[in-house]
Structures are given as structure tokens and as C-alpha cells.
Scaffold this motif. Sequence first.
Motif, PDB file in Angstrom:
ATOM      1  N   UNK A 134       4.922  -1.195   0.227  1.00  0.00           N
ATOM      2  CA  UNK A 134       3.267  -2.135   0.693  1.00  0.00           C
ATOM      3  C   UNK A 134       2.484   0.001   1.253  1.00  0.00           C
ATOM      4  N   UNK A 135       3.152   0.666   1.269  1.00  0.00           N
ATOM      5  CA  UNK A 135       1.564   1.779   1.199  1.00  0.00           C
ATOM      6  C   UNK A 135       1.671   2.556   0.044  1.00  0.00           C
ATOM      7  N   UNK A 136       2.414   2.772  -0.709  1.00  0.00           N
ATOM      8  CA  UNK A 136       1.451   2.341  -2.333  1.00  0.00           C
ATOM      9  C   UNK A 136       0.407   1.908  -2.762  1.00  0.00           C
ATOM     10  N   UNK A 137       0.445   0.486  -2.627  1.00  0.00           N
ATOM     11  CA  UNK A 137      -0.539  -0.622  -2.638  1.00  0.00           C
ATOM     12  C   UNK A 137      -1.594   0.058  -2.054  1.00  0.00           C
ATOM     13  N   UNK A 138      -1.196   0.432  -0.447  1.00  0.00           N
ATOM     14  CA  UNK A 138      -2.456   0.785   0.878  1.00  0.00           C
ATOM     15  C   UNK A 138      -3.158   1.797  -0.443  1.00  0.00           C
ATOM     16  N   UNK A 139      -1.975   2.955  -1.120  1.00  0.00           N
ATOM     17  CA  UNK A 139      -3.164   4.265  -0.992  1.00  0.00           C
ATOM     18  C   UNK A 139      -4.165   4.006  -2.292  1.00  0.00           C
ATOM     19  N   UNK A 140      -3.240   3.004  -3.379  1.00  0.00           N
ATOM     20  CA  UNK A 140      -4.404   2.358  -4.610  1.00  0.00           C
ATOM     21  C   UNK A 140      -6.044   1.692  -3.594  1.00  0.00           C
ATOM     22  N   UNK A 141      -5.155   0.931  -2.604  1.00  0.00           N
ATOM     23  CA  UNK A 141      -6.578   0.801  -2.690  1.00  0.00           C
ATOM     24  C   UNK A 141      -7.239   0.735  -1.368  1.00  0.00           C
ATOM     25  N   UNK A 142      -7.029   1.121  -1.032  1.00  0.00           N
ATOM     26  CA  UNK A 142      -8.077   2.398   0.620  1.00  0.00           C
ATOM     27  C   UNK A 142      -9.138   3.289  -1.011  1.00  0.00           C
ATOM     28  N   UNK A 143      -8.246   3.306  -2.502  1.00  0.00           N
ATOM     29  CA  UNK A 143      -9.279   4.213  -3.477  1.00  0.00           C
ATOM     30  C   UNK A 143     -10.261   3.400  -3.650  1.00  0.00           C
ATOM     31  N   UNK A 144     -10.407   1.820  -4.287  1.00  0.00           N
ATOM     32  CA  UNK A 144     -10.422   1.291  -4.916  1.00  0.00           C
ATOM     33  C   UNK A 144     -11.869   0.830  -3.736  1.00  0.00           C
ATOM     34  N   UNK A 145     -11.354   0.122  -2.528  1.00  0.00           N
ATOM     35  CA  UNK A 145     -12.375   0.016  -1.529  1.00  0.00           C
ATOM     36  C   UNK A 145     -13.905   1.270  -0.829  1.00  0.00           C
ATOM     37  N   UNK A 146     -13.052   2.333  -1.052  1.00  0.00           N
ATOM     38  CA  UNK A 146     -13.874   3.657  -1.186  1.00  0.00           C
ATOM     39  C   UNK A 146     -14.711   3.424  -2.049  1.00  0.00           C
ATOM     40  N   UNK A 147     -14.754   3.358  -3.476  1.00  0.00           N
ATOM     41  CA  UNK A 147     -15.458   3.097  -4.375  1.00  0.00           C
ATOM     42  C   UNK A 147     -16.306   2.425  -4.509  1.00  0.00           C
ATOM     43  N   UNK A 148     -15.562   1.212  -4.356  1.00  0.00           N
ATOM     44  CA  UNK A 148     -16.997  -0.040  -3.736  1.00  0.00           C
ATOM     45  C   UNK A 148     -17.997  -0.037  -3.478  1.00  0.00           C
ATOM     46  N   UNK A 149     -17.486   1.013  -1.622  1.00  0.00           N
ATOM     47  CA  UNK A 149     -18.258   1.022  -1.012  1.00  0.00           C
ATOM     48  C   UNK A 149     -19.503   1.631  -1.314  1.00  0.00           C
ATOM     49  N   UNK A 150     -19.498   2.845  -2.311  1.00  0.00           N
ATOM     50  CA  UNK A 150     -19.740   3.747  -2.268  1.00  0.00           C
ATOM     51  C   UNK A 150     -20.960   3.198  -3.265  1.00  0.00           C
ATOM     52  N   UNK A 151     -21.091   1.785  -3.906  1.00  0.00           N
ATOM     53  CA  UNK A 151     -21.968   1.219  -4.942  1.00  0.00           C
ATOM     54  C   UNK A 151     -20.958   1.447  -6.321  1.00  0.00           C
ATOM     55  N   UNK A 152     -19.687   2.063  -6.364  1.00  0.00           N
ATOM     56  CA  UNK A 152     -18.884   2.037  -7.736  1.00  0.00           C
ATOM     57  C   UNK A 152     -18.137   1.374  -7.931  1.00  0.00           C
TER      58      UNK A 152
END
Length: 246
Positions: A134-152
Motif C-alpha cells: 500500500x505504501x509503495x502504491x501511495x508513493x507513486x500515486x502522490x507523485x502522479x497527483x502532484x503532477x496532475x494538480x500542477x497541470x502536467x
Amino acid sequence: MPGAVGLSHLSPYDWEAADGVCGGSPHLHLVCTEAYVVTGGRGAVQTLSPDGHRDIPLEPGSVAWFTPGTVHRMVQGGDLRVTVLMQNGGLPEAGDAVLTFPPEVLADPEEYAAAAALPPGTGPEVRAAARRRRDLAVEGYLALREALLAGDSGPYREFQRAAARLVRDRVPAWRALWRAGAAAAAERTGAQLDALADGEPAYLDEATAHRAAPVRRGGYGMCGFRDEYAWPGGASPGNASPYDGD
């Protein structure tokens, strides 16, 4: 199940992740639409898709569903209990679900399989492995979310492509499951309509009723603790597979 729909019951993990949120392992499905029918408690489902990030509240009586390619993370708000309806029953357990691990893990099929797999059983070792996953999946998820929120949307779309590459070799087996399940169910309906139109509904002689109960309770699924059923033609419940559905 009717129409070859998969069914399970879930309660998201109450383990706090790196961002302070308690919940399951973010992932997507490549060919299956999934629905949550909330039967108790409170929580949310966080999603990433081409239309951005969403945080959908979940409460008793609400229904949320998401189409293939939507990253989703079930969040615990307090005693959340959800019945999951899954298109193409059997396919998620056969590998349709891909976790949002970091890119370097997704790039290596063997490393991905090792990170996604859980040991058999339900003891402390399994619990610890499920939490690491779970923690490894959240690590990848947070990076994806941060990029999307920044418009990338680039990292999110690359994750989708990496997930597709991971499962490509499984497509022939999935196609066989789909033909024997969802496609066959639709074809049976067509044949029944033809029989009704001809005035010869002999298939009604096969009418019967069925009952099923969970064969495993509190298993470690991707989203949380999972009560599972063994449906005819479906995948057998168990932690040994890295592809254990939601």
C-alpha cells in the motif's frame, strides 16, 4: 453472478499513509468498470483521470463508479463498508488491476510482481506485506497527483502506458475469460430473446435459484480488507497471486 459481474465486500485499511490519509492501495483497471455501493460508515474515493483529481464522498446509499484507466484510492473515514460490483468478473483477479508503484518498479515486470505479491495466509507477515505494498502504491500515486494538480498530465499518462505494457502478454487469457463470462452472458440473452420471439421458451425449464456465502473474510485486497466469493469460472480467492482484485 448475473451478467458475469464480480462481487466482493470491502472495508478500507485504517493504516495511515505518508500523507496522513488512512486507506487502500491506489490502482487502476485496464478493461473493467468498477462500482462502489456504500452500505455503512463514511469515507471517500480519490480518483485521477484526464479530467483531473477528484475526492468523491462516500456515505450509506451512495454509489460511485469509475471506468478503465481511472486511478482510484479508497479512503477510510469511519467504519466505511462497501459492496464492490466489478465488470467482467474474473478479469481483475487475472491481472486487470495495476498498482501505482513508482516508474522504476513498473518498468520491470519481475520487480512489479514481487512488490505486488503477498504471502499466503492472514497472519502478521501478510499484514506487514500488504501495508508495504500500500505504501509503495501511495508513493507513486502522490507523485502522479502532484503532477496532475500542477497541470502536467504526462506522468499520469505514462503510468497508464506502463500498466498496459505490464499486462500485454495476459490479453489472450483475458480474452478467453471474457468470452466464457461476460460475452457468453450477453449472447445467452440474445438467444433467449430469439426463443421468446419464436414462442419456444424452452430455456425456462432450466430456471433455478442459487446462494453463495464468502469463502474468505478479511483478506488483504488492494483497497482494503476484503470478503471474497468463489464464483464458477472465476479466480479463486487467495493472497498468493499479485493480482488479487480490489
